[in-house]
Enzyme design. Structure first.
Site, PDB file in Angstrom:
ATOM      1  N   GLU A  49       6.586  -1.673  -3.553  1.00  0.00           N
ATOM      2  CA  GLU A  49       5.477  -0.971  -2.918  1.00  0.00           C
ATOM      3  C   GLU A  49       4.175  -1.526  -3.490  1.00  0.00           C
ATOM      4  OE1 GLU A  49       3.799   3.564  -2.135  1.00  0.00           O
ATOM      5  OE2 GLU A  49       5.492   3.245  -3.494  1.00  0.00           O
ATOM      6  N   ASP A  60      -4.140   9.675  -5.158  1.00  0.00           N
ATOM      7  CA  ASP A  60      -3.845   8.987  -6.404  1.00  0.00           C
ATOM      8  C   ASP A  60      -4.504   9.660  -7.601  1.00  0.00           C
ATOM      9  OD1 ASP A  60      -2.317   6.989  -5.174  1.00  0.00           O
ATOM     10  OD2 ASP A  60      -4.135   5.935  -4.564  1.00  0.00           O
TER      11      ASP A  60
END
Length: 272
Positions: A49, A60
């Site tokens: 990824e 995030d």
């Protein structure tokens, strides 16, 4: 069958679980990424990824947000990040690569141009965090399918039923289950609750289910791999580039630490 679908089919035949490491394209500098991708495969990665650096990454935590800032500071654009996959493809045509990013840069490039870029560079999956499944039109889904690119969606503990149905109906490749109520790098991981959620998803979908967020060592990876089809590890790897700067010795040591963690994770999920 896409590379992602083929990989999960093969793993199922082998009674193995997928190990999916996440790294940020261009972190700590653009020269590191492609070589690290190859080394991740050598140390057990089944799918890679790749984060697309973005200035406002809502999903995030600080570790990956700062990685994105470093990548951007070193001049890594979305286009350059995708072309890194193309470089990787020159000698690896089998390991699936999933891009994780946000809509804004894609819209600036243009959907068709971006999808063409992904196809030309051997991208296998696309996870756009802020593109809800119920807002993904059939045209985009069809274009992705035509290019053999899987559209991956996130499911979380608090996902409402309508969105959950849309993820199960529109997603392909695998379902990315967010194991905690928080951003990447969150620490609280209730494996019993995650097991219940994954089992519920599997009752409604034939897609593999991979679990990310909160997995940081062999113990947690093994606990999750007992019921999931794969584990996704990001912050625990990315954090090693936090303070390396341009120091080549520090970068080398950080890569060695990342690969040692990969060995730990691979051994743990294979020991079921």
């Amino acid at each position: 069958m896409t590379r992602i679908e083929q990989t999960f089919a093969t793993l199922k035949q082998q009674n193995k679980k997928a190990l999916i490491p996440y790294i940020m394209a261009g972190d700590p500098n653009p020269a590191v990424t492609v070589d690290l991708m190859h080394k991740l495969v050598a140390h057990g990665a089944d799918v890679i990824e790749i984060g697309l650096p973005f200035s406002d990454p809502m999903a995030d935590g600080s570790v990956i947000s700062l990685a994105g800032e470093r990548a951007l500071a070193n001049g890594t654009s979305t286009t350059q990040a995708v072309k890194m996959v193309g470089e990787f493809r020159k000698s690896n045509t089998t390991t699936p690569v999933l891009l994780m990013g946000y809509l804004n840069p894609v819209e600036i490039i243009g959907y068709d141009n971006f999808l063409d870029l992904c196809e030309q560079n051997g991208v296998d999956g696309l996870l756009l965090v802020d593109l809800p499944p119920n807002e993904t039109d059939e045209v985009l889904s069809a274009k992705l399918a035509d290019k053999n690119i899987n559209q991956i969606f996130l499911l979380a503990p608090i996902t409402q039923s309508e969105r959950r149905k849309a993820v199960l109906n529109r997603g392909s490749g695998f379902i990315y289950y967010v194991s905690v109520k928080g951003v990447t790098g969150s620490k609280a991981l209730d494996t019993d609750e995650v097991a219940r959620q994954v089992q519920a998803i599997k009752a409604d979908s034939d897609l593999p289910v991979c679990v990310g967020f909160g997995i940081r060592d062999g113990k947690s990876a093994k606990a999750v791999a007992k019921f999931a089809d794969g584990v996704i590890v990001g912050s625990e790897l990315v954090k090693n580039f936090a303070d390396v700067g341009d120091d080549e010795a520090k970068i080398t040591q950080a890569k060695a630490t990342i690969l040692a963690k990969m060995d730990e994770l691979r051994a743990a999920i294979d020991d079921l």
